[in-house]
Enzyme design. Sequence first.
Site, PDB file in Angstrom:
ATOM      1  N   ASP A  29       0.873  -1.165   0.000  1.00  8.95           N
ATOM      2  CA  ASP A  29       0.000   0.000   0.000  1.00  8.95           C
ATOM      3  C   ASP A  29       0.917   1.224   0.000  1.00  8.95           C
ATOM      4  OD1 ASP A  29      -2.335   1.682   0.506  1.00  8.95           O
ATOM      5  OD2 ASP A  29      -1.513   1.873   2.531  1.00  8.95           O
ATOM      6  N   ASP A  71      -1.377  -0.828   6.021  1.00  8.61           N
ATOM      7  CA  ASP A  71      -1.562  -0.300   7.376  1.00  8.61           C
ATOM      8  C   ASP A  71      -2.957   0.211   7.659  1.00  8.61           C
ATOM      9  OD1 ASP A  71      -1.416   2.008   5.732  1.00  8.61           O
ATOM     10  OD2 ASP A  71      -0.880   3.209   7.494  1.00  8.61           O
ATOM     11  N   ASP A 124      -6.940  -1.750   3.817  1.00 13.18           N
ATOM     12  CA  ASP A 124      -6.005  -2.815   3.461  1.00 13.18           C
ATOM     13  C   ASP A 124      -6.413  -4.163   4.047  1.00 13.18           C
ATOM     14  OD1 ASP A 124      -4.348  -0.996   2.127  1.00 13.18           O
ATOM     15  OD2 ASP A 124      -3.314  -0.472   3.983  1.00 13.18           O
TER      16      ASP A 124
END
Length: 639
Positions: A333, A525, A529
């Site tokens: 990410d 995080d 996600d």
Amino acid sequence: MRHLTSLKRFWLCLVLTIPMLVQMVAMLWGWMMPAYNWVALITTTLIIIIGAWPYWKSAWAAFLQHNANMNTLVAIGTAVAYLYSLFAMLTGRAVYFESAAFITTFVLLGDAMEERMHQNASGALKKLLDLQVKEAEVLRDGQYVKVPLDQVVKGDLLRVRPGEKVPVDGQITSGTTTIDEAMVTGESMPVQKEVGDLVIGATINRAGTFQFRAQKVGADTMLAQIVEMVKKAQSSHAPIQRLTDRIARLFVPTVLIIAILTFVIWFSFLHASAVSAMLYAVAVIVIACPCALGLATPTALMVGVGRAAKLGVLIKDGEALEAVNKVKTVVFDKTGTITVGKPQVTDVVGDPKTLALAASLEDASEHPLALAVVKKAQEDGAALLTISDFKNVAGQGVIAKLAGQEVRVGSARLMEGLDWPAALKNQAGVLQDQAKTVVLVAKGTAVIGLIAIQDVAKPGAKQAIGALKARGLKTVMLTGDNAQVAQAIADQVGIDQVIAGVLPNEKADHVKALEEGGPVAFVGDGVNDAPALTSATVGIAMGSGTDVAIESGSIVLVQNDLNGVVRALDLSQKTFNRIKLNLFWALIYNLIGIPIAAGCFVLWGLHLSPEVAALAMAFSSVSVVSSSLLLNRTKIQGD
């Protein structure tokens, strides 16, 4: 006893093994506990009832299905050690009650750890649901009233004030605002919203009151869909067959066949007594007792996980250890993972007073861009100036007066009609091409400077990506940000591939598509996600992220450092490799000892009594524990 958890069974059994542990230590000084055999019989019988009985039932069920698993090993080991000890106690021979007791206790410890992991998985879903607000302000009979969220229906008109969460998904009908969507979309910058724009439930309204019409409620909202995807991802993971189970399928029946053949050959063909033939058979089973096999995985996990924790890496389960060895692609990410997650001033161009002027006007604002400007001014020691007639222009910037002269800070739209020097205009274009947000500063009738703001890459991100690529792994960035911003960050840190503009409900799909090229590790995080973390072969969560992300990942990086990804992969691989080495030590004694225990070398004076076989079994356990402890001395990146 049926309702006791594995953890409670473990503690009860551990307490019951204390007398046997005391006796084992006391034997080194030649002391024997009075009536020890009776003490061992009573405590071991309780341990069998409390802890081993479920394994015996499972082993019997597997036997009825013509199968063998780790429970079969536990049942065979505990049953043989226990039943033979009963026989030995009656015939005045040495007993092996402690073997049955310790096997049960060690296996229960592993089950307790697994039970805790499943509880954490359920907690992740609860935290997702807790993100949703409990009530909403809805227009009813011409007035806005607060109603429970479950009473909001599609088509309702809702109002959201500054600082409140958006209750459900919908479309703005009046008002303008900025909304922080980072928790759902991964977009680091608050998004400007106007009439006609869509809003997402559970995101935070930063500035401005607005009204919107509900389009998706209940199970149809994006947050509810994320929850559902996490559930499906968790349930779709078939439990990875433990290596010991695979060995057990061949090992258990082979040992039993050898033991039976040993008894038959000695009794029927070599005319040994029934007791002697039985002792040979028992020696075969005792030396093949799965105590070392039971220790192979938990001891390596305990040592490996303990050392990993010291390096800021939390490994949640053994499945990740096996899966990470096959990872071909590492997907990241962007916001909060590769980048800091907060906008920062990267460039100040033009008049020396540019930063001080901008900070003086932005000091009263809570907008993230304004906070970044003020923070930079504080770091540089720029003194704030006294302003007057402050005015906020929605979506464009701010205007104020300084010593009677107008000062503007904001977008190019706010600067219409002012003189904008060509050099500054060209520099603004260069900064925008680098995917930076450019804030213009004007004094009087001219633009005097530029301030570039961007969510920058974390220190060490480039090094970490390089280390992963050096290991032959492909790196991918998967983000909700726009392509230009994502590519700029990717170029800085050396990411191989960028997939931008991805919605939360699409992240898991992209991860699955990438898995067609081999196993994938996903590093993230945020709440958005969570589905990808649970869908990936290995989910690695940043410890600085949300609780949901942390509990959805199978590996957690406590330190906010991407080099932890490299350490996590290295530690996981070495720990799993140590487990395989332990299994080798656990089995090598069987390969060597079983023929001796069966009496194959008795003509040469080499044989193993059950007592000596038990000693060899114990030595194999010591070898496994020693092998696991050596994990503390292996070299890990960043140690």
